[in-house]
Design a protein around this motif. Structure first.
Motif, PDB file in Angstrom:
ATOM      1  N   ALA A  56     -65.909  69.038 -49.392  1.00 10.99           N
ATOM      2  CA  ALA A  56     -67.006  68.075 -49.535  1.00 10.99           C
ATOM      3  C   ALA A  56     -68.275  68.874 -49.813  1.00 10.99           C
ATOM      4  O   ALA A  56     -68.729  69.641 -48.971  1.00 10.99           O
ATOM      5  CB  ALA A  56     -67.153  67.256 -48.256  1.00 10.99           C
ATOM      6  N   SER A  85     -63.155  66.682 -46.921  1.00  5.59           N
ATOM      7  CA  SER A  85     -62.506  65.395 -46.710  1.00  5.59           C
ATOM      8  C   SER A  85     -61.079  65.680 -46.263  1.00  5.59           C
ATOM      9  O   SER A  85     -60.513  66.725 -46.603  1.00  5.59           O
ATOM     10  CB  SER A  85     -62.443  64.601 -48.020  1.00  5.59           C
ATOM     11  OG  SER A  85     -63.726  64.321 -48.474  1.00  5.59           O
ATOM     12  N   ALA A 135     -63.574  60.337 -45.709  1.00  5.92           N
ATOM     13  CA  ALA A 135     -64.347  60.932 -46.808  1.00  5.92           C
ATOM     14  C   ALA A 135     -65.828  60.574 -46.692  1.00  5.92           C
ATOM     15  O   ALA A 135     -66.495  60.310 -47.693  1.00  5.92           O
ATOM     16  CB  ALA A 135     -63.778  60.477 -48.146  1.00  5.92           C
ATOM     17  N   LYS A 181     -68.845  62.025 -49.038  1.00  6.13           N
ATOM     18  CA  LYS A 181     -68.106  63.285 -49.162  1.00  6.13           C
ATOM     19  C   LYS A 181     -67.407  63.438 -50.508  1.00  6.13           C
ATOM     20  O   LYS A 181     -66.975  64.528 -50.854  1.00  6.13           O
ATOM     21  CB  LYS A 181     -67.046  63.367 -48.071  1.00  6.13           C
ATOM     22  CG  LYS A 181     -67.518  64.010 -46.761  1.00  6.13           C
ATOM     23  CD  LYS A 181     -66.319  64.153 -45.827  1.00  6.13           C
ATOM     24  CE  LYS A 181     -66.669  64.954 -44.583  1.00  6.13           C
ATOM     25  NZ  LYS A 181     -65.503  65.046 -43.674  1.00  6.13           N
ATOM     26  N   ILE A 234     -64.629  61.339 -53.432  1.00  8.18           N
ATOM     27  CA  ILE A 234     -63.287  60.760 -53.368  1.00  8.18           C
ATOM     28  C   ILE A 234     -62.503  60.946 -54.656  1.00  8.18           C
ATOM     29  O   ILE A 234     -61.403  60.428 -54.789  1.00  8.18           O
ATOM     30  CB  ILE A 234     -63.370  59.249 -53.063  1.00  8.18           C
ATOM     31  CG1 ILE A 234     -64.407  58.601 -53.972  1.00  8.18           C
ATOM     32  CG2 ILE A 234     -63.704  59.014 -51.606  1.00  8.18           C
ATOM     33  CD1 ILE A 234     -64.414  57.116 -53.901  1.00  8.18           C
TER      34      ILE A 234
END
Ligand code: MOS
Length: 688
Positions: free
Chosen positions: A424, A544, A572, A647, A649
């Motif tokens: 992240a 994450s 996340a 974070k 995805i």
């Protein structure tokens, strides 16, 4: 470039992608690919091509404009007579029409001095070497404790080698560019994940200042990393436009994408795990072997996730690469983590069996409190929560009954689990917000929408930060003339862009507040940059995490594998736009399913290139392959990564999926497939 909700534009075809941009009097360029994998161009005979009516120019190493700043050898088009791989662009034709350019390209006669090529990756290749770092700047090797002693003494051991094939990114929109010069300034419409970075790199190639190149990417039809950096098409279009004085359009064909837009390197990965009988790890080792090209080093960081996933006092990770006569490997969704976690998580499944510990429980038992190699605290780490939530939702029943023992008619059935992770991070970006006297807001940032719906997420965040309705905001993205932004890559786009946007929005609100809401006739403007904020981040480990659960059915007679159920649970950070987030995550999982069962670029050792040349020969999961798939997330605070707390995805969804499916196939059949993809012959071969 002003757009509010762009979904209707996309589904009605109004949204313009690079090649569709209108260009007055455009000419077309078609590349001539090398037909040898290694050697030298002796001569180029362009006369047949030039004789064709409508041909404007044939560009060859003999006459190509010099490129003063092509640091990336893949972009140094026609600067040398050396051939580095089969399919490399070695000449090009510019013509009035695409058809003429293509026909003429066939008539360019190139004579080669052929050399013997080496395109085969092996674990014992004599030219394997240790790169200085692995992509992008990770340490090549790490060592903690005494791995050799600890693994030799461990009561339970797993020592297995996993292989992943070369894979190619195939976004729906192949790479394409429209280029036009005005004097010494260049404008390109390009299918890119990052207009700011592309403009800087293209400017460098042509020896220009960054401000002399403008890159516009209004809509981009997918990228997955393949469009994270400029590819040969951008330079080709710009060079052809320079040579002819015309606007030039360049479209990379699907077959050409197997050579010139990067691939995920094949990997050979040895994982060694040593544990006590109750499954507590004492030693973790992960040794990766990959290929790169002779042009440029790209060393995929496949062992990096192993450095933080599980606690163990003794550890070692290594990466070795060999330069082969192949195209340069590059970014493909979760480079490193994706192939690396197939190996590590498959090995964890093997360890669970060796210890007689449930695979979910095994992972819970080995959760580290701090980063096992650096000692840094995790800013947040919720793998355990993902595993527990996933086990409950999926109805996880572990390895009961034993592998190969569950049958439903002709189908063998099984379930598998694997963990997921992705770094992240956020990268410096800038944003600007204007408020007009009439009360309309304009938010500007050189972000790119590569099909993720970036506009929707940025508008939602801007509206919240400004305290106004989305309908009051015009958003401008996809243009390097806008404030400089991070690429849509490394799962960093949203975290990086929203940070700058929110900061600019707050600065504007402050201006409005100090004026008691009075907006001057010229309006108000606020600018923000996040470089200093990011530099000041505490030194924490930020990732994450996720857990993937798969159910498979394997036809006992044919070996056909179906995946009736896939569930991913992710942690996340804050999820900004739930509908789009779910779509990203299940998209990643689908790509992981595709990796598990289908995707494989097959090197032809004789000709020295990937034999797959279309989507019939390179199979990607289709709707029929995907059945009950779902992605959910747990609430997670990530206060450090900017005001949005996101974070990222884009990539965590693919990581771990292939291992979960391979483990489920093992549970169903008792056959452990350690080399992807899990083709049916691999299940039949070892199934007498
Ligand atoms: Mo992604 S491979 O970082 O575009």
């Amino acid at each position: 470039m002003t757009a509010r909700v762009d979904g209707p534009d996309k589904v009605t075809g109004r949204a313009r992608y690079a090649f569709e941009q209108p260009a007055d009097g455009a000419a077309y360029v078609w590349a001539v690919p090398s037909v040898i994998a290694k050697g030298t161009i002796r001569s180029v005979d362009a006369s047949g091509a030039l004789a064709l009516p409508g041909v404007l120019a044939v560009i060859t190493p003999d006459n190509a404009p010099r490129l003063p700043g092509a640091e990336d050898p893949e972009l140094a088009l026609f600067q040398s007579r050396a051939v580095a791989y089969r399919g490399q662009f070695v000449a090009a034709v510019v013509a009035e029409t695409l058809e003429t350019a293509r026909e003429a390209a066939d008539r360019v006669v190139i004579s080669y001095e052929r050399a013997a090529h080496d395109v085969t990756l092996t674990a014992s290749h004599p030219r394997l070497y240790k790169p200085d770092h692995v992509n992008p700047r990770y340490e090549t090797d790490t060592a903690v404790g005494d791995f050799d002693v600890a693994i030799a003494a461990a009561p339970i051991r797993v020592d297995a080698t996993y292989r992943t094939p070369a894979e190619h990114n195939h976004p729906m929109e192949p790479h394409a560019t429209v280029a036009a010069w005005r004097g010494d300034t260049l404008t390109v419409y390009d299918a890119t994940q990052g207009p700011s970075r592309a403009a800087g790199q293209v400017a460098a190639v042509f020896g220009l200042e960054p401000g002399q190149v403008r890159v516009i990417a209004e809509h981009v039809g997918g990228g997955f990393g393949a469009k994270g950096m400029p590819r040969a098409n951008v330079i080709l279009a710009a060079m052809a436009a320079r040579v002819t004085g015309r606007s030039v359009k360049c479209a990379v064909t699907r077959p050409q994408m197997f050579a010139v837009t990067g691939h995920r390197a094949p990997s050979i990965q040895r994982v060694r795990l040593g544990a006590s009988p109750d499954g507590r790890l004492v030693a973790v080792g992960h040794d990766v072997i990959d290929q790169t090209s002779t042009l440029k080093e790209f060393a995929e960081q496949s062992a990096v996730a192993t450095r933080h996933m599980y606690a163990a006092p003794h550890r070692r990770t290594t990466h070795r690469v060999v330069r082969l006569d192949v195209p340069t490997p590059s970014w493909m969704r979760a480079p490193g983590e994706c192939p690396g976690m197939f190996a590590l998580e498959s090995a964890m499944d093997e360890l669970a069996e060796a210890c007689g510990v449930d695979p979910v429980e095994l992972r819970l038992r080995n959760e580290p409190l701090v980063h096992p190699e650096t000692g840094r605290p995790f800013s947040s780490r919720n793998l355990a929560a993902c595993l527990r939530e996933g086990a409950a939702r999926f109805g996880w029943a572990g390895r009961d009954p034993a592998p190969g023992a569950r049958r439903d008619g002709r189908w063998l059935t099984g379930t598998g689990v694997a963990a997921s992770t992705y770094p992240a991070r956020a990268m410096a970006s800038q944003a600007r917000v204007n408020l007009s006297a009439a009360g309309r807001y304009q938010v500007s940032i050189a972000a790119a929408d590569i099909g993720t719906g970036a506009r929707t997420a940025l508008l939602a965040v801007a509206a919240e930060a400004l305290g106004v309705a989305v309908a009051d905001i015009d958003l401008r993205i996809g243009d390097s003339a806008l404030p400089t932004a991070m690429i849509a890559g490394g799962s960093m786009g949203t975290a990086s862009w929203t940070w700058a946007v929110i900061k600019a929005c707050h600065a504007l609100r402050e201006q409005v507040r100090t004026r008691d809401g009075a907006v001057p006739s010229g309006g108000l403007t606020a600018q923000a940059a996040t470089a200093a904020d990011i530099a000041a981040l505490p030194d924490h480990a930020r990732y994450s995490f996720g857990a993937q659960f798969a159910e498979v059915r394997v036809d006992a007679d044919t070996g056909e594998v179906r995946v009736p159920r896939l569930l991913g649970v992710f942690a996340a950070g804050r999820i900004i736009s739930p509908v789009q987030a779910r779509s990203q995550l299940i998209g990643g999982m689908t790509m992981g399913l595709s990796m598990a069962l289908h995707e494989e670029s097959a090197m032809d050792p004789e000709f020295g290139d990937y034999a797959n040349h279309d989507l019939a020969g390179y199979h990607i999961a289709a709707h029929a392959d995907v059945q009950d798939i779902d992605a959910v997330w747990i609430d997670e605070e990530e206060p450090e990564l900017g005001p949005a707390g996101a974070k990222g995805i884009g990539e965590v969804g693919i990581v771990g999926t292939a291992a979960a499916i391979a483990s489920a196939v093992y549970h169903a059949t008792g056959i452990r497939v350690r080399d992807l993809p899990i083709r049916l012959d691999k299940l039949l071969r070892s199934n007498p």
